[in-house]
Design an enzyme around this catalytic site. Structure first.
Site, PDB file in Angstrom:
ATOM      1  N   HIS A 217       0.830  -1.200   0.000  1.00 53.54           N
ATOM      2  CA  HIS A 217       0.000   0.000   0.000  1.00 53.54           C
ATOM      3  C   HIS A 217       0.858   1.241   0.000  1.00 53.54           C
ATOM      4  CE1 HIS A 217      -2.367  -3.206   1.805  1.00 53.54           C
ATOM      5  NE2 HIS A 217      -3.264  -2.747   0.966  1.00 53.54           N
ATOM      6  N   HIS A 402      -6.770   7.592   4.826  1.00 54.78           N
ATOM      7  CA  HIS A 402      -7.766   7.945   5.838  1.00 54.78           C
ATOM      8  C   HIS A 402      -8.741   9.009   5.346  1.00 54.78           C
ATOM      9  CE1 HIS A 402      -9.603   7.963   9.704  1.00 54.78           C
ATOM     10  NE2 HIS A 402      -9.342   9.236   9.911  1.00 54.78           N
ATOM     11  N   GLY A 405     -11.109   7.447   2.731  1.00 55.66           N
ATOM     12  CA  GLY A 405     -11.995   6.493   3.394  1.00 55.66           C
ATOM     13  C   GLY A 405     -13.078   7.217   4.185  1.00 55.66           C
ATOM     14  N   THR A 445      -9.806   0.298   8.386  1.00 52.73           N
ATOM     15  CA  THR A 445     -10.121   0.026   9.778  1.00 52.73           C
ATOM     16  C   THR A 445     -11.132   1.030  10.290  1.00 52.73           C
ATOM     17  OG1 THR A 445      -7.795  -0.470  10.000  1.00 52.73           O
ATOM     18  CG2 THR A 445      -9.080  -0.379  12.020  1.00 52.73           C
ATOM     19  N   SER A 446     -10.888   2.291   9.964  1.00 49.19           N
ATOM     20  CA  SER A 446     -11.732   3.327  10.544  1.00 49.19           C
ATOM     21  C   SER A 446     -13.175   3.180  10.063  1.00 49.19           C
ATOM     22  CB  SER A 446     -11.184   4.710  10.224  1.00 49.19           C
ATOM     23  OG  SER A 446     -11.191   4.918   8.839  1.00 49.19           O
ATOM     24  N   ARG A 544      -2.046  -0.001  10.918  1.00 52.72           N
ATOM     25  CA  ARG A 544      -1.026   0.025   9.879  1.00 52.72           C
ATOM     26  C   ARG A 544       0.179   0.843  10.248  1.00 52.72           C
ATOM     27  NH1 ARG A 544      -4.451   0.375   4.687  1.00 52.72           N
ATOM     28  NH2 ARG A 544      -5.091  -1.767   4.730  1.00 52.72           N
ATOM     29  N   ASP A 557      -2.366  11.128  15.587  1.00 57.03           N
ATOM     30  CA  ASP A 557      -2.991   9.995  14.908  1.00 57.03           C
ATOM     31  C   ASP A 557      -4.120  10.496  14.007  1.00 57.03           C
ATOM     32  OD1 ASP A 557      -3.722   7.156  14.504  1.00 57.03           O
ATOM     33  OD2 ASP A 557      -5.564   7.854  15.459  1.00 57.03           O
ATOM     34  N   ALA A 558      -4.153   9.959  12.790  1.00 56.39           N
ATOM     35  CA  ALA A 558      -5.138  10.432  11.808  1.00 56.39           C
ATOM     36  C   ALA A 558      -6.570  10.197  12.299  1.00 56.39           C
ATOM     37  CB  ALA A 558      -4.912   9.714  10.475  1.00 56.39           C
TER      38      ALA A 558
END
Ligand code: ADP
Ligand code: MG
Length: 580
Positions: A217, A402, A405, A445-446, A544, A557-558
């Site tokens: 990725h 992120h 997404g 994930t989010s 990740r 953190d995003a």
């Protein structure tokens, strides 16, 4: 640079449409991905693979006889949703149970795991196997945390061949696990990849330098060196893999191995052959017998210039499964017997529409649902405004997706909520449908975690009566607990949990003092903002970003940052007297 596209947001769907149009002999589309075009074989185990788009021929190109039965296809570099995985598994399932297997990435583990739970609840026997071949992503002691890269193919191939033999689910799973335990990969990159529509590559490698241990990725490499010659590249790849033989492989002399030299997207086949020439020599010198090598593009990363080497150390059991015939769009070996044509019965599970009558609601709850809709419109707007920033923060140590997404998720949630409100849904149902849409469309994930957040708040609000501040606070507390249960992160791991838990706690405390919701939420949003900012000083231990922990020091953190932005946007709608 990925150059030919229409709307970048439609890229993955359009690529899948064209792929299916070109390969009708092998595959047919189902909601969530593709399954084999041929009839299901009653009683056969279904091997269902999947992952994000952008890795062709992984994953849809590997669906066919002797290989996978179906592939769940996510958006660009984003895991398919649990619902997609479940839909594809149901369309592939033939009474012998399902093996879900995919590369080990946090988002995929979450979504495939949720799908497995749902399928089990529906009476389907399911096993789950994340592939963990990439030696550069964790130490041998933590081999279970490693990412899955081109070793996916070795594991899928063994599983598919074992299923084709008619072995039961336990055996297919045991053999696939054995293949995974004996497969190792290592990769290098000369340049990053650019997603369709992006202005810049996800990461760059300085000219003349080689990044070691790339992820598919575009996760940054683990180190760098000057660009070696093709022979030196082969020496680096082979040397690294021979330095870490899997447990059970004693010395190299006399071993038999499946070998995959994989191009990541922008390396020419001729270059691969020049590298492979030396790989074969070196393995020969080490006494390794090469069995059915593959040299080509098997798991790619858009236009990344990179190459990886995979060795699957064979056993007497694994070798015939690796060499067995297979016939998939992007992978053919030997000759397979012509399969039976699909019958209308094969389409039944795919065609079964999901039930959609809405639960009854009263006027108070409908009014609350309109406030929920206004809040989701604000969430969508703030995500749109910050989409690039969120991508940049995630790219520091994660994979840079992120922002996109969250955009996909928040738009889908808002649209689903608007539809629900228009049909007279109450607050709980509106949030529930928004949650499902977010998790389904966002990927990553989010996406799954935001599905949990909205769903938990919804179930606390109910479809009747005017929601109290206590109900909202208890929904948010439930969301924090649910996210921790599903994602297994704790406060301090540098994830969204670091903002969500202080937010939930502050909201609960303020509501307990009797403050009105708008005031309490304001206080809690400030707590979330402060906590999100403070994540800059933490080292990531989940998701990740973990393999690149030290790179993220100094950057928040995003997921925590986006959560803080969202709580603030929602606060503005609560303060807004216009909405009713
Ligand atoms: P992905 O990590 O699959 O690419 P996103 O980029 O959309 O998904 O989201 C990344 C964010 O998800 C991280 O910044 C972090 O806040 C959050 N996250 C990742 N793993 C977990 C986890 N196990 N628990 C809670 N939050 C997590
Ligand atoms: Mg990400």
């Amino acid at each position: 640079m990925t150059q030919l596209f229409n709307d970048p947001a439609a890229f993955a769907d359009e690529a899948l449409e064209g792929f299916v149009a070109a390969h009708r002999r092998w595959v047919r589309p189902v909601p969530g991905g593709v399954v084999r075009a041929a009839a299901r074989v009653p009683g056969q185990v279904a091997v269902v693979v999947g992952g994000g788009s952008g890795h062709y021929p992984a994953f849809s190109g590997l669906v066919g006889q002797g290989l996978a039965h179906g592939a769940a296809v996510g958006n660009v570099f984003a895991s398919p949703s649990a619902r997609q995985v479940r839909q594809v598994a149901k369309a592939a399932e033939a009474g012998g149970g399902v093996l879900l297997t995919f590369g080990n990435y946090a988002g995929d583990v979450l979504h495939f795991g949720q799908a497995a739970d749902q399928l089990r609840a529906e009476g389907v026997d399911v096993r789950v196997l994340p592939v963990t071949d990439d030696v550069s992503s964790a130490s041998p002691e933590e081999a279970h945390k490693r990412r899955g890269v081109a070793g996916d193919l070795a594991v899928f191939k063994v599983a598919g061949a074992a299923a084709e033999r008619g072995l039961p689910l336990d055996e297919v799973t045991r053999l696939a696990e054995l293949a995974n335990a004996r497969t190792r990969s290592f990769g290098v990159a000369l340049s990053g990849c650019t997603l369709p529509g992006a202005d810049e590559p996800l990461f760059t490698v300085d000219p003349g330098r080689l990044a070691l241990g790339l992820g598919i990725h575009g996760e940054p490499g683990m180190g760098e060196r000057d660009v070696p010659s093709a022979d030196e590249t082969a020496e680096l790849l082979v040397g690294t893999l021979l330095a870490e033989l899997p447990p059970g492989v004693d010395g190299t002399a006399g071993q038999r191995a499946a070998v995959i030299l994989n191009g990541l997207g922008a390396v020419k086949y001729e270059e691969l052959f020049v590298v492979y020439r030396r790989v074969a020599e070196l393995l020969g010198e080490a006494g390794v017998e090469i069995v059915d090598p593959e040299v080509g593009e098997l798991v790619t990363s858009f236009d990344m210039a990179g190459v990886s080497l995979t060795l699957c150390w064979l056993t007497d059991e694994l070798e015939p499964l690796w060499t067995a015939p297979a016939d998939a769009p992007a992978y053919r070996k030997g000759s397979v017997a012509a399969p039976a044509a699909a019958t209308p019965a094969d389409d039944e599970p795919a065609a079964a529409a999901e039930q959609d009558a809405l639960p009854a609601a009263d006027d108070d709850s409908r009014r609350a649902a309109r406030r929920v809709l206004a809040a989701l419109a604000a969430v969508r707007a703030t995500v749109d405004e910050h989409v690039d920033e969120l991508g940049r923060i995630d790219a520091v140590a994660g994979d840079g997706d992120h922002g996109i997404g969250m955009r996909r998720g928040s738009h889908a949630a808002h649209e689903a909520a608007a539809d629900a409100v228009a049909r007279g849904a109450g607050a709980a149902t509106t949030l529930d449908l928004a949650a499902a849409a977010w998790a389904d469309r966002a990927g990553g994930t989010s996406g799954a975690l935001w599905g949990v957040i909205l769903g938990s708040i919804g179930s606390a609000l109910g479809d009747t009566g005017r929601p109290t501040p206590e109900a909202v606070a208890s929904g948010v507390a439930g969301a924090a607990a649910g996210v921790q249960r599903l994602g297994k992160a704790e406060v301090g791991d540098k994830t969204m949990v670091d903002a969500l838990v202080p937010f939930a706690d502050a909201l609960g405390e303020a509501v307990a003092t009797g403050a009105p919701l708008a005031t309490a939420w304001d206080t809690a949003a400030s707590a979330a903002e402060a906590a999100a900012a403070a994540t800059a000083e933490l080292l990531p231990r989940m998701g990740r970003a973990r393999p690149h922990a030290e790179k993220s020091l100094g950057t928040p953190d995003a997921g925590a940052h986006s959560l803080a932005l969202i709580t603030r946007a929602v606060q503005r709608t609560l303060a807004d007297k216009e909405v009713d």
